[in-house]
Design a protein around this motif. Sequence first.
Motif, PDB file in Angstrom:
ATOM      1  N   PHE A   1       0.823  -1.219   0.000  1.00  0.00           N
ATOM      2  CA  PHE A   1       0.000   0.000   0.000  1.00  0.00           C
ATOM      3  C   PHE A   1       0.855   1.267   0.000  1.00  0.00           C
ATOM      4  O   PHE A   1       0.627   2.191   0.781  1.00  0.00           O
ATOM      5  CB  PHE A   1      -0.934   0.015   1.219  1.00  0.00           C
ATOM      6  N   THR A   2       1.818   1.318  -0.901  1.00  0.00           N
ATOM      7  CA  THR A   2       2.776   2.433  -0.884  1.00  0.00           C
ATOM      8  C   THR A   2       2.135   3.788  -1.142  1.00  0.00           C
ATOM      9  O   THR A   2       2.608   4.800  -0.615  1.00  0.00           O
ATOM     10  CB  THR A   2       3.912   2.193  -1.901  1.00  0.00           C
ATOM     11  N   THR A   3       1.068   3.835  -1.936  1.00  0.00           N
ATOM     12  CA  THR A   3       0.427   5.134  -2.194  1.00  0.00           C
ATOM     13  C   THR A   3      -1.068   5.123  -1.898  1.00  0.00           C
ATOM     14  O   THR A   3      -1.737   6.137  -2.084  1.00  0.00           O
ATOM     15  CB  THR A   3       0.621   5.562  -3.665  1.00  0.00           C
ATOM     16  N   TYR A   4      -1.595   4.000  -1.464  1.00  0.00           N
ATOM     17  CA  TYR A   4      -3.048   3.876  -1.290  1.00  0.00           C
ATOM     18  C   TYR A   4      -3.611   4.942  -0.344  1.00  0.00           C
ATOM     19  O   TYR A   4      -4.589   5.614  -0.677  1.00  0.00           O
ATOM     20  CB  TYR A   4      -3.421   2.483  -0.776  1.00  0.00           C
ATOM     21  N   ALA A   5      -3.018   5.088   0.828  1.00  0.00           N
ATOM     22  CA  ALA A   5      -3.571   6.013   1.824  1.00  0.00           C
ATOM     23  C   ALA A   5      -3.565   7.456   1.306  1.00  0.00           C
ATOM     24  O   ALA A   5      -4.581   8.146   1.374  1.00  0.00           O
ATOM     25  CB  ALA A   5      -2.804   5.899   3.139  1.00  0.00           C
ATOM     26  N   SER A   6      -2.438   7.898   0.782  1.00  0.00           N
ATOM     27  CA  SER A   6      -2.376   9.289   0.309  1.00  0.00           C
ATOM     28  C   SER A   6      -3.277   9.508  -0.902  1.00  0.00           C
ATOM     29  O   SER A   6      -3.936  10.555  -1.003  1.00  0.00           O
ATOM     30  CB  SER A   6      -0.936   9.694  -0.007  1.00  0.00           C
ATOM     31  N   ASP A   7      -3.333   8.527  -1.801  1.00  0.00           N
ATOM     32  CA  ASP A   7      -4.218   8.656  -2.965  1.00  0.00           C
ATOM     33  C   ASP A   7      -5.675   8.733  -2.540  1.00  0.00           C
ATOM     34  O   ASP A   7      -6.451   9.543  -3.054  1.00  0.00           O
ATOM     35  CB  ASP A   7      -4.039   7.473  -3.921  1.00  0.00           C
ATOM     36  N   ARG A   8      -6.062   7.909  -1.588  1.00  0.00           N
ATOM     37  CA  ARG A   8      -7.465   7.869  -1.147  1.00  0.00           C
ATOM     38  C   ARG A   8      -7.834   9.132  -0.368  1.00  0.00           C
ATOM     39  O   ARG A   8      -8.948   9.635  -0.482  1.00  0.00           O
ATOM     40  CB  ARG A   8      -7.714   6.616  -0.300  1.00  0.00           C
ATOM     41  N   VAL A   9      -6.905   9.655   0.403  1.00  0.00           N
ATOM     42  CA  VAL A   9      -7.166  10.910   1.126  1.00  0.00           C
ATOM     43  C   VAL A   9      -7.379  12.045   0.133  1.00  0.00           C
ATOM     44  O   VAL A   9      -8.305  12.850   0.287  1.00  0.00           O
ATOM     45  CB  VAL A   9      -6.015  11.223   2.111  1.00  0.00           C
ATOM     46  N   LYS A  10      -6.563  12.108  -0.905  1.00  0.00           N
ATOM     47  CA  LYS A  10      -6.740  13.150  -1.936  1.00  0.00           C
ATOM     48  C   LYS A  10      -8.092  13.007  -2.635  1.00  0.00           C
ATOM     49  O   LYS A  10      -8.789  13.995  -2.852  1.00  0.00           O
ATOM     50  CB  LYS A  10      -5.615  13.071  -2.966  1.00  0.00           C
TER      51      LYS A  10
END
Length: 64
Positions: free
Chosen positions: A47-56
């Motif tokens: 999940f290298t970018t999942y959290a930041s992508d989903r927050v955006k």
Amino acid sequence: MKIFTEHPNKDHNTTYIGHMKIALTFSWIFFKVSLAALCHGVFPWLFTTYASDRVKKTYHQLQK
């Protein structure tokens, strides 16, 4: 009771049930993001970018 209908009607022009559905949807999204971030903290390759992508994405949805 007025406390259950005042905020959704006044601030969001929606019903109590409609407001509850939206709030629970975002709650579910944030729960999944927090689990992904927890997994990423332990296993950095997941999940290298999942959290930041989903927050955006969620931020843009809230701006509508």
